[in-house]
Structure formats: structure tokens, C-alpha cells
Design a protein around this motif. Structure first.
Motif, PDB file in Angstrom:
ATOM      1  N   ASP A  83      13.640  -1.842  10.022  1.00 63.18           N
ATOM      2  CA  ASP A  83      14.179  -0.996   9.068  1.00 63.18           C
ATOM      3  C   ASP A  83      13.210   0.201   8.619  1.00 63.18           C
ATOM      4  O   ASP A  83      12.674   0.238   7.557  1.00 63.18           O
ATOM      5  N   PRO A  84      12.919   1.154   9.646  1.00 59.01           N
ATOM      6  CA  PRO A  84      12.006   2.243   9.186  1.00 59.01           C
ATOM      7  C   PRO A  84      12.497   3.202   8.177  1.00 59.01           C
ATOM      8  O   PRO A  84      13.896   3.330   8.166  1.00 59.01           O
ATOM      9  N   ARG A  85      11.636   3.737   7.272  1.00 60.73           N
ATOM     10  CA  ARG A  85      12.142   4.590   6.329  1.00 60.73           C
ATOM     11  C   ARG A  85      12.118   5.972   6.805  1.00 60.73           C
ATOM     12  O   ARG A  85      11.190   6.222   7.805  1.00 60.73           O
ATOM     13  N   TYR A  86      12.978   6.782   6.246  1.00 59.06           N
ATOM     14  CA  TYR A  86      12.943   8.147   6.749  1.00 59.06           C
ATOM     15  C   TYR A  86      11.633   8.896   6.449  1.00 59.06           C
ATOM     16  O   TYR A  86      11.114   8.844   5.284  1.00 59.06           O
ATOM     17  N   LYS A  87      11.396   9.901   7.258  1.00 55.40           N
ATOM     18  CA  LYS A  87      10.001  10.415   7.299  1.00 55.40           C
ATOM     19  C   LYS A  87      10.373  11.985   6.878  1.00 55.40           C
ATOM     20  O   LYS A  87      11.157  12.675   7.384  1.00 55.40           O
ATOM     21  N   ILE A  88       9.719  12.456   6.062  1.00 55.57           N
ATOM     22  CA  ILE A  88      10.029  14.020   5.521  1.00 55.57           C
ATOM     23  C   ILE A  88       9.540  14.908   6.808  1.00 55.57           C
ATOM     24  O   ILE A  88       8.568  14.727   7.315  1.00 55.57           O
ATOM     25  N   LEU A  96      12.440  17.504  -7.573  1.00 57.07           N
ATOM     26  CA  LEU A  96      11.323  16.905  -8.248  1.00 57.07           C
ATOM     27  C   LEU A  96      11.491  16.802  -9.834  1.00 57.07           C
ATOM     28  O   LEU A  96      11.343  17.843 -10.463  1.00 57.07           O
ATOM     29  N   THR A  97      11.494  15.799 -10.579  1.00 60.33           N
ATOM     30  CA  THR A  97      11.749  15.778 -11.888  1.00 60.33           C
ATOM     31  C   THR A  97      10.656  14.748 -12.609  1.00 60.33           C
ATOM     32  O   THR A  97      10.295  13.544 -12.029  1.00 60.33           O
ATOM     33  N   PHE A  98      10.410  15.152 -13.695  1.00 59.44           N
ATOM     34  CA  PHE A  98       9.600  14.414 -14.704  1.00 59.44           C
ATOM     35  C   PHE A  98      10.164  14.142 -15.984  1.00 59.44           C
ATOM     36  O   PHE A  98      10.479  14.845 -16.848  1.00 59.44           O
ATOM     37  N   PRO A  99      10.670  12.715 -16.102  1.00 58.81           N
ATOM     38  CA  PRO A  99      11.563  12.371 -17.334  1.00 58.81           C
ATOM     39  C   PRO A  99      10.775  12.871 -18.512  1.00 58.81           C
ATOM     40  O   PRO A  99      11.471  12.993 -19.576  1.00 58.81           O
ATOM     41  N   LEU A 107      13.188  22.038  -8.724  1.00 55.06           N
ATOM     42  CA  LEU A 107      14.601  21.512  -7.970  1.00 55.06           C
ATOM     43  C   LEU A 107      14.698  22.333  -6.501  1.00 55.06           C
ATOM     44  O   LEU A 107      14.222  23.529  -6.685  1.00 55.06           O
ATOM     45  N   GLY A 108      15.163  21.579  -5.651  1.00 58.28           N
ATOM     46  CA  GLY A 108      15.024  22.300  -4.353  1.00 58.28           C
ATOM     47  C   GLY A 108      13.854  22.827  -3.835  1.00 58.28           C
ATOM     48  O   GLY A 108      13.660  23.888  -3.161  1.00 58.28           O
ATOM     49  N   VAL A 109      12.843  21.898  -3.854  1.00 57.90           N
ATOM     50  CA  VAL A 109      11.478  22.009  -3.060  1.00 57.90           C
ATOM     51  C   VAL A 109      11.621  22.079  -1.549  1.00 57.90           C
ATOM     52  O   VAL A 109      12.212  21.123  -1.281  1.00 57.90           O
ATOM     53  N   ALA A 110      11.408  23.105  -0.955  1.00 58.14           N
ATOM     54  CA  ALA A 110      11.451  23.071   0.524  1.00 58.14           C
ATOM     55  C   ALA A 110      10.086  22.825   1.131  1.00 58.14           C
ATOM     56  O   ALA A 110       8.989  23.457   0.829  1.00 58.14           O
ATOM     57  N   ILE A 151       5.020   9.903 -14.568  1.00 59.97           N
ATOM     58  CA  ILE A 151       6.520   9.326 -14.250  1.00 59.97           C
ATOM     59  C   ILE A 151       7.242  10.411 -13.383  1.00 59.97           C
ATOM     60  O   ILE A 151       7.563  11.362 -13.849  1.00 59.97           O
ATOM     61  N   VAL A 152       7.310  10.064 -12.134  1.00 62.81           N
ATOM     62  CA  VAL A 152       8.026  11.127 -11.326  1.00 62.81           C
ATOM     63  C   VAL A 152       9.104  10.552 -10.330  1.00 62.81           C
ATOM     64  O   VAL A 152       9.183   9.148 -10.061  1.00 62.81           O
ATOM     65  N   SER A 153      10.153  11.114 -10.347  1.00 60.39           N
ATOM     66  CA  SER A 153      11.518  10.995  -9.710  1.00 60.39           C
ATOM     67  C   SER A 153      11.856  11.914  -8.709  1.00 60.39           C
ATOM     68  O   SER A 153      11.704  13.238  -8.892  1.00 60.39           O
ATOM     69  N   ILE A 154      12.109  11.361  -7.346  1.00 62.17           N
ATOM     70  CA  ILE A 154      12.220  12.405  -6.164  1.00 62.17           C
ATOM     71  C   ILE A 154      13.670  11.921  -5.647  1.00 62.17           C
ATOM     72  O   ILE A 154      13.778  10.970  -5.307  1.00 62.17           O
ATOM     73  N   VAL A 155      14.426  12.934  -5.551  1.00 57.04           N
ATOM     74  CA  VAL A 155      15.765  12.678  -4.774  1.00 57.04           C
ATOM     75  C   VAL A 155      15.748  13.727  -3.496  1.00 57.04           C
ATOM     76  O   VAL A 155      15.895  15.274  -3.652  1.00 57.04           O
ATOM     77  N   LEU A 156      16.114  13.222  -2.213  1.00 55.48           N
ATOM     78  CA  LEU A 156      15.967  14.160  -0.975  1.00 55.48           C
ATOM     79  C   LEU A 156      17.533  14.702  -1.065  1.00 55.48           C
ATOM     80  O   LEU A 156      18.567  14.061  -1.227  1.00 55.48           O
ATOM     81  N   LYS A 157      17.493  16.226  -1.115  1.00 57.24           N
ATOM     82  CA  LYS A 157      18.688  16.716  -0.964  1.00 57.24           C
ATOM     83  C   LYS A 157      19.226  17.211   0.419  1.00 57.24           C
ATOM     84  O   LYS A 157      20.429  16.780   0.569  1.00 57.24           O
ATOM     85  N   ASP A 158      18.353  17.824   1.230  1.00 53.97           N
ATOM     86  CA  ASP A 158      18.803  18.072   2.448  1.00 53.97           C
ATOM     87  C   ASP A 158      17.506  17.775   3.406  1.00 53.97           C
ATOM     88  O   ASP A 158      16.319  17.796   3.107  1.00 53.97           O
TER      89      ASP A 158
END
Length: 268
Positions: A83-88, A96-99, A107-110, A151-158
Motif C-alpha cells: 500500500d505505497p503512498r503517492y509521492k509528490i 496549503l491552509t492554516f486553520p 492555493l494552487g501551489v505548483a 496546524i497545517v492542512s494540505i489537499v492535493l489538487k492536481d
């Protein structure tokens, strides 16, 4: 006169006797010393092999340091991670958000071609090859220099979607998205099926095990189709390459003579 001779003779006899006794004593002493030296030499000779054996047996125990891995063992193939994790990868994008500190949201960090991203207030960070949890920790450590326990939250978009490559004697060679579970025969059908020059019995499946090793498997699709069973039809993994070689006829076809079977129609 006789008494005088007796007095002179007695000391001489005593001297001769004493000399003989001394000789015997020296001979006896010499024999004892010789015997002792011989016995000591025998003991030393017998104890030497035992000492050598003890040293030989003790030598492996003293060397506890394992041998350094050679280049061959270092580059040997390793078992794949379950079950390997996806690599950037390059060209991926994420939010990238900081609550608790929304002023640092991006948003949309490339991901740049060199694997770096540029973030507010911390500069460039190398992210290529990291999983999402590893990326989150790297960003948290970077912002920890200016924020207290961020506190960091990262959501992969593309990202690079799973794919397989079909090559060789295929109707439409190219790169295809790998959606859901796809077998080898299904991948060939998706890519347009076999051409007339394809060798159905020796389809090659290439699968990358590591950066230095690629596994190769030859599948007899012709036999699977004739036996009407797909038990040996393998499932593809992301990044697999399916190669269909030419058959023997197609290899010699360019050198075979061709005949024109057309007919002549007179023009009136």
C-alpha cells in the motif's frame, strides 16, 4: 717403610674414588637435565596446536562488525512496499491552509520542475518524492520557525494520474489512464488490440521494481485465448508497460517478393 707407603696410598685411593663419584654425579645430573628439557619441549609442542585452534575458534567471535554491503547487494532489488503512498512529483499542485493563521494560506501551489515549491515567508522547500504526510511535516517544520506549533492542512489538487503504456504491434500505441483494475488483455483491447504483425504468444510486461531494477514477464495471450481461461491474465500496476513484439512473418515480409495480380482493361 711399609707403613709409610700405606699412608701415602690411602689418600691417593680416596682421591681416585672421589673423582669417580664426582664423574658419576655429573653424568647423573646431566641426564636428569636432558630428560627435563626434552619433557618441556614435548609439552610446548603439544600445547601449540591447541593454542592455534583456540585462536582460530576465537577469531570469528572477536570480529563482530558486519561486512560493509557491496555495490551489488546495495543495488539488489528490494521488496515493494505494501500500500505505497503517492509521492509528490513535478507539476503537481496542492492547496496549503492554516486553520489558525489564514494569512499564510496558499492555493494552487505548483511543484516546479526541479522539485521545489515557494511558500510565503519561508522560501523554497524541496517536496518532490515526499508523500502527503511527509510533505505536511516538512511544511510544519518550516513554518515552525515563525509560528508556534502551526496546524497545517494540505489537499492535493492536481497530480500525475495512474497510467500504463502500450507499445509495439498495437492498434494505438501510447499512454493510457489506468482506471480501476485493468488486466493485460483489457489493456491491449483499450489500446486498439493486436495488429496483423503482432506475436500473441510473447507479450512482454515491464514493471519497475525500483530506480535500478525492472521486472519482465512474458505472457502467452494466444494460449489464454485458445484455452478460454484468464487465470494467468495479470492485473496492471501504475507505470506498467505492455510491449507486443512482431511475429516471424512480419520480420521477413519486407524481403518477400510481391506480385501484381491486377488485370488489363483496354481503353476504347
Amino acid at each position: 717403610m711399609a707403613n709409610l707407603l700405606l699412608k701415602i696410598r690411602a689418600p691417593l685411593q680416596n682421591a681416585v674414588i672421589g673423582e669417580k663419584v664426582m664423574k658419576k654425579t655429573w653424568l647423573l645430573t646431566l641426564c636428569v637435565v636432558s630428560v627435563l628439557m626434552f619433557a618441556q619441549a614435548m609439552c610446548v609442542a603439544q600445547s601449540q596446536p591447541a593454542n592455534d585452534a583456540a585462536v582460530a575458534n576465537a577469531a570469528p567471535a572477536t570480529n563482530q562488525t558486519p561486512p560493509a554491503p557491496t555495490s551489488a547487494s546495495a543495488s539488489a532489488p528490494q521488496f515493494a512496499t505494501r500500500d505505497p503512498r503517492y509521492k509528490i512529483a513535478a507539476s503537481d499542485t496542492f492547496d496549503l491552509t492554516f486553520p489558525l493563521s489564514p494569512e499564510y494560506n496558499q492555493l494552487g501551489v505548483a511543484v516546479q520542475p526541479d522539485g521545489f515549491v515557494t511558500l510565503y515567508s519561508v522560501g523554497d522547500i524541496k517536496v518532490q518524492g515526499l508523500s502527503i504526510p511527509e510533505l505536511t511535516e516538512a511544511v510544519r517544520v518550516a513554518y515552525g520557525k515563525i509560528l508556534h506549533d502551526p496546524i497545517v492542512s494540505i489537499v492535493l489538487k492536481d497530480f500525475n494520474k495512474p497510467y500504463f503504456i502500450a507499445d509495439g504491434q498495437i492498434g494505438h500505441p501510447g499512454k493510457y489512464d489506468l482506471r480501476a483494475e485493468t488486466t493485460l488483455s483489457q489493456a491491449i483491447a483499450i489500446a486498439g488490440g493486436f495488429t496483423d504483425d503482432a506475436k500473441h504468444s510473447q507479450v512482454v510486461l515491464f514493471r519497475r521494481v525500483s530506480d535500478q531494477w525492472v521486472s519482465t514477464q512474458v505472457i502467452d495471450v494466444k494460449k489464454m485465448e485458445s484455452d478460454k481461461t484468464l487465470k494467468e491474465d495479470p492485473y496492471l500496476h501504475p507505470g506498467d508497460t505492455v510491449f507486443v513484439p512482431k511475429n516471424k512473418i512480419s520480420k521477413i515480409k519486407p524481403w518477400l517478393p510481391s506480385y501484381n495480380t491486377g488485370f488489363y482493361i483496354p481503353v476504347k
